[in-house]
Design an enzyme around this catalytic site. Structure first.
Site, PDB file in Angstrom:
ATOM      1  NE  ARG A   1      -1.962   2.222   3.193  1.00 35.50           N
ATOM      2  CZ  ARG A   1      -1.754   2.154   4.503  1.00 35.50           C
ATOM      3  NH1 ARG A   1      -2.260   1.164   5.197  1.00 35.50           N
ATOM      4  NH2 ARG A   1      -1.028   3.067   5.106  1.00 35.50           N
TER       5      ARG A   1
ATOM      6  CG  ASP B   1       0.368   5.533   3.213  1.00 35.78           C
ATOM      7  OD1 ASP B   1      -0.532   4.831   2.709  1.00 35.78           O
ATOM      8  OD2 ASP B   1       0.786   5.364   4.378  1.00 35.78           O
TER       9      ASP B   1
HETATM   10  N1  LIG Z   1       5.694  14.855   3.858  1.00 32.23           N
HETATM   11  C1  LIG Z   1       4.468  14.861   4.355  1.00 32.23           C
HETATM   12  N2  LIG Z   1       3.632  15.899   4.133  1.00 32.23           N
HETATM   13  C2  LIG Z   1       2.389  15.917   4.650  1.00 32.23           C
HETATM   14  N3  LIG Z   1       1.899  14.957   5.437  1.00 32.23           N
HETATM   15  C3  LIG Z   1       2.682  13.885   5.697  1.00 32.23           C
HETATM   16  C4  LIG Z   1       3.987  13.780   5.170  1.00 32.23           C
HETATM   17  N4  LIG Z   1       4.519  12.617   5.597  1.00 32.23           N
HETATM   18  C5  LIG Z   1       3.586  12.035   6.364  1.00 32.23           C
HETATM   19  N5  LIG Z   1       2.469  12.789   6.430  1.00 32.23           N
HETATM   20  C6  LIG Z   1       1.262  12.472   7.248  1.00 32.23           C
HETATM   21  O1  LIG Z   1       1.677  11.701   8.367  1.00 32.23           O
HETATM   22  C7  LIG Z   1       1.077  10.421   8.375  1.00 32.23           C
HETATM   23  C8  LIG Z   1       2.089   9.367   8.796  1.00 32.23           C
HETATM   24  O2  LIG Z   1       3.188   9.353   7.927  1.00 32.23           O
HETATM   25  P1  LIG Z   1       3.686   8.027   7.223  1.00 32.23           P
HETATM   26  O3  LIG Z   1       5.021   8.289   6.636  1.00 32.23           O
HETATM   27  O4  LIG Z   1       2.652   7.503   6.315  1.00 32.23           O
HETATM   28  O5  LIG Z   1       3.908   7.099   8.474  1.00 32.23           O
HETATM   29  P2  LIG Z   1       3.268   5.705   8.904  1.00 32.23           P
HETATM   30  O6  LIG Z   1       4.202   4.673   8.434  1.00 32.23           O
HETATM   31  O7  LIG Z   1       3.262   5.802  10.379  1.00 32.23           O
HETATM   32  O8  LIG Z   1       1.919   5.572   8.284  1.00 32.23           O
HETATM   33  C9  LIG Z   1       0.544  10.239   6.989  1.00 32.23           C
HETATM   34  O9  LIG Z   1      -0.573   9.399   7.013  1.00 32.23           O
HETATM   35  C10 LIG Z   1       0.224  11.646   6.557  1.00 32.23           C
HETATM   36  O10 LIG Z   1      -1.027  12.027   7.089  1.00 32.23           O
HETATM   37 MG   LIG Z   2       1.510   5.680   6.308  1.00 30.44          MG
END
Ligand SMILES: Nc1ncnc2c1ncn2[C@@H]1O[C@H](COP(=O)(O)OP(=O)(O)O)[C@@H](O)[C@H]1O
Ligand SMILES: [Mg+2]
Ligand SMILES: Cc1ncc(COP(=O)(O)O)c(C=O)c1O
Lengths: 314, 439
Positions: A261, A263
């Site tokens: 998945r 993101d």
């Molecule tokens: N560069 C970014 N800009 C904006 N929002 C972000 C960014 N990186 C992460 N997020 C937000 O933070 C959340 C968690 O980050 P993510 O890298 O997906 O970590 P995890 O592995 O815990 O899901 C995401 O679901 C998103 O909402």
């Molecule tokens: Mg995530």
């Protein structure tokens, strides 16, 4: 299906144990509904003897966080010669590490927020303030701060002012020894599940995530009702295609197998940024993959039963 | 704009909770939390859990109990398996009065209501006295389960500080004066005078009359919650507040810590005038406490050396307390301080300035040790420099190992804070509710 059976691994000792137990229960029930016999096992000291003695026909990994996604459990299963659903051990090690995955994809031309990754020791040895200042200069504010590895948004924080940065660093470093700081992308968050099929990897409909609080944090993820999901995401056709293509490219370029998945965030100007890829996507009642499956008109059970068949056949 | 296309729009929109618009205001804080999630790991045997407040039942005479329970069902099954009165079984109420007599309480069995644990008694008392917005005074810190109950009745909880001798009378006066000045009514003081959960401290006997006097003067009821009173490590018992004032104190008791928590048998002893309302409230809450369980407790009190059993619990918990205090003495870095309980289950640890125990919790879980961050024991976000350590459950050598691990975690956290400077300490965040099994 006859006497074939699978072991679903869930629990473990990572910070995401609770989420994993819920994923495990959900996917087990879905598999049973699809006619697959299932045993649910925790990942503890009894696991190896159990695997050796009972030798399931295949294993479904519903562990989240370290042990389930960093290649450890995959290595063990490869050593034992037991087929499992998901990406191979060596690839897990690379793709699970967020900065490594980002670097590989950026080299291949994929758009991902600019970032720096630094271990705790670097701040200690070089002096925190100058390093933090340089980070702000490079990435701007607000800035996204998160552990370099891990999931469920644990330790992930939006930093809106330089003054908040030291506290946020302490929060993120509680989960990992290194921190990943990223340019914050203001936009719409989407998650795209990719499933390997006979014709290669296929993207399921993107799920758009709209947390009531504006932040998709742990509470917004696992309290039903605090986040609204739009499936399919409210994107125009061109953007929807771009998002699907990003997820399939990430799956291919990183060498992922069976299911993943991705993101991503779609910026106000329509650019699609890769955020991270999940090797063991959440399968709970409030998780994104099951919603995507439903939107695609497929059941979670049939998807995973199909992946079990693939795992056994290879 | 790519995201506002009118096309599929809200067709596929969904909230995963269709009841969202219906919840009462009191359900507001009931959300998933990271703190709770981490407790899922704490329950694994690999982790030394200094978090849970579960009594250690290993010393109970299980064979004896299983014979007794079998004979209750065989001889008296049609009573044991039937509804009973909301008041509780008369014989048990008499026996409970004998138990309370150990702490100087002279109550009449008719003024006592048997409840589903003292937790239910707490709920009933709050239900009959508290309207939304009423002020409740509670020690700071206080029992998380009580704070949860107060929150669900939308009470306005104000904390009163403690020192090593328990609730500080001067602070109680100040809190009452502040409320009066603001034109606010204080309905009751909730206090855990003996071996406080989570602080481990005991209200000095010399202060007891004074606390009662202050409350009486201000027309404030006292709720005395006393589940640990018989677990003094030297067999000492302190006079209950109820023994000094039978008109203005509601006493809550429990068999959870002195016998078996899973039976869920506790009680409230109330002034005569209040009792009727308590019985009616009990009836609407649960109809009655489980009859079989009441009979089991009654039989146990009648046929077993329950005082001897409590003595053996005292010894067991004392050994564990000793292991915890010795470990803290040996391993904790400078700048830490902690309470030295002479009974009960808990030590309250204060860590050096700048450390936030909630932010540090994931690091502790990684190191395979668990505690409860202090903010859960305050209704106002206080407690970020504190944690509760329970010594009731793990054996002494595991406790020692747990403290060693905790000291390592704290050393790493201090290193991190040195790196990021004094501004790195986290601002106060809202209260977090630990899972019930950590209560
Ligand atoms: N560069 C970014 N800009 C904006 N929002 C972000 C960014 N990186 C992460 N997020 C937000 O933070 C959340 C968690 O980050 P993510 O890298 O997906 O970590 P995890 O592995 O815990 O899901 C995401 O679901 C998103 O909402
Ligand atoms: Mg995530
Ligand atoms: C101070 C306090 N009051 C009440 C309770 C609830 O006890 P019971 O099991 O009787 O409901 C506890 C349990 O931890 C407690 O510590």
């Amino acid at each position: 299906m006859s006497d074939r059976w699978v072991a679903v691994l869930a629990g473990g000792l990572s910070h995401e144990r609770d989420v994993s137990l819920r994923s495990g229960r959900r996917v087990s029930a879905a598999l049973r509904q699809s006619g697959v016999a299932v045993e649910e096992w925790d990942a503890d000291a009894s696991l190896l003897p159990k695997l050796r003695e009972h030798r399931p026909d295949a294993v479904v990994i519903a562990l989240h966080g370290g042990e389930g996604e960093n290649g450890s459990i995959q290595t063990i299963l490869e050593l034992l010669g037991i087929p499992y659903v998901g990406t191979d051990a060596g690839t897990c090690r690379r793709a699970w590490d967020k900065p490594t995955a980002k670097a590989e994809l950026r080299r291949a031309g994929v758009l991902t927020p600019d970032w720096v990754v630094l271990p705790q020791s670097a701040f200690r040895e070089l002096g925190a303030q100058p390093v933090l200042d340089a980070m702000v200069e490079r990435l701007g504010l607000p800035m996204m701060l998160k552990p370099d590895q891990g999931g469920s948004a644990l330790g992930a924080q939006v930093v809106r002012s330089a003054a908040e940065l030291p506290t946020a660093m302490v929060g993120s470093l509680a989960y990992s020894d290194a921190v990943l700081a990223e340019q914050f992308i203001d936009g719409v968050e989407v998650a795209v599940t990719v499933v390997d099929g006979p014709g290669g990897p296929e993207a399921l409909p993107a799920v758009e995530i709209a947390p009531a609080s504006g932040v998709y944090d742990y509470t917004a993820r696992y309290t039903a009702g605090l986040t609204t999901f739009h499936t399919p995401a409210r994107l125009d056709d061109a953007t929807a295609a771009k998002v699907a293509e990003l997820a399939v490219s990430a799956h291919r370029l990183l060498g992922l197998r069976d299911v993943s998945r991705t993101d991503a965030v779609v910026s106000a100007t329509g650019e699609v940024y890769f955020i991270e890829v999940n090797l063991s996507p959440g399968l709970t009642e409030t998780s994104l993959l099951p919603m995507a499956a439903e939107a695609a008109g497929r059941s979670l059970g049939s998807i995973y039963a199909g992946l079990v068949d693939r795992a056994i056949a290879r | 704009m790519s995201t506002s296309g009118p096309l599929p729009d809200r067709l596929g929109a969904r909230s995963l909770d269709p009841h969202l618009g219906r919840y009462a205001a009191r359900a507001e804080g009931m959300t998933a939390s990271e703190v709770r999630a981490l407790f899922a790991v704490a329950s694994r045997p690999e982790v030394v859990s200094l978090a849970g407040g579960m009594p250690n039942l290993a010393a109970l005479p299980l064979d004896f109990l299983s014979d007794q329970i079998a004979s209750i069902v065989a001889d008296d099954g049609l009573v044991a398996l039937q509804y009973g009165s909301a008041h509780g079984i008369p014989l048990l109420r008499e026996q409970i009065c004998e138990v309370m007599a150990l702490e100087g309480v002279t109550g009449h069995p008719d003024d006592l209501v048997v409840t589903v644990g003292s937790q239910m008694a707490l709920d009933l008392v709050t239900r009959i006295f508290i309207d939304p917005g009423d002020i409740v005074l509670a020690e700071g810190p206080s029992y998380v389960g009580a704070l949860g109950t107060f929150a669900s009745y939308q009470a306005d909880v104000r904390h009163v500080v403690m020192d090593e001798h328990g609730l500080v009378p001067e602070a109680l006066r100040a809190a009452l004066a502040a409320a009066a000045q603001a034109g606010r009514r204080v309905k009751f003081l909730y206090t855990i005078p003996n071996f406080n959960n989570p602080a481990g401290v005991t209200l000095a006997v010399a202060r007891r009359a004074e606390v009662l006097d202050i409350c009486a003067r201000h027309d404030v009821l006292v709720i005395e919650d006393n589940p640990y009173g018989l677990l003094g490590f030297d067999g000492q018992v302190y006079p209950a507040l109820r023994s000094m004032d039978s008109d203005n104190v509601i006493y809550l008791g429990s068999f959870s810590k002195t016998f078996a928590s899973g039976l869920r048998v506790g009680w409230a002893l109330a002034p005569h005038a209040v009792r009727e309302k308590l019985v009616l409230a009990a009836e609407s809450a649960a109809l009655c406490a489980p009859t079989l369980n009441q009979m089991v407790v009654s039989r146990y009190l009648a046929t077993h050396d329950w005082k001897g059993q409590i003595k053996s619990f005292q010894t067991m918990y004392r050994d564990r307390r000793d292991a915890l205090l010795a470990g803290l003495e040996q391993h904790m870095p400078a700048g830490c301080s902690w309470t030295r309980p002479d009974g009960g289950f808990f030590v309250w640890l204060t860590v050096p300035e700048g450390v936030d125990t909630k932010a540090m919790q994931p690091r502790a879980v990684t190191a395979r040790v668990a505690y409860v961050p202090g903010t859960g024991f305050y209704a106002d976000g206080f407690g970020s420099r504190q944690m509760r350590l329970s010594f009731c459950y793990p054996p002494p050598e595991r406790i020692t190992e747990g403290v060693r691990r905790l000291a390592g975690v704290l050393a790493d956290e201090l290193d991190l804070l040195r790196t990021f400077g004094p501004t790195a300490s986290r601002s106060l965040s809202g209260p977090q509710t630990p899972a019930p099994d950590t209560a």
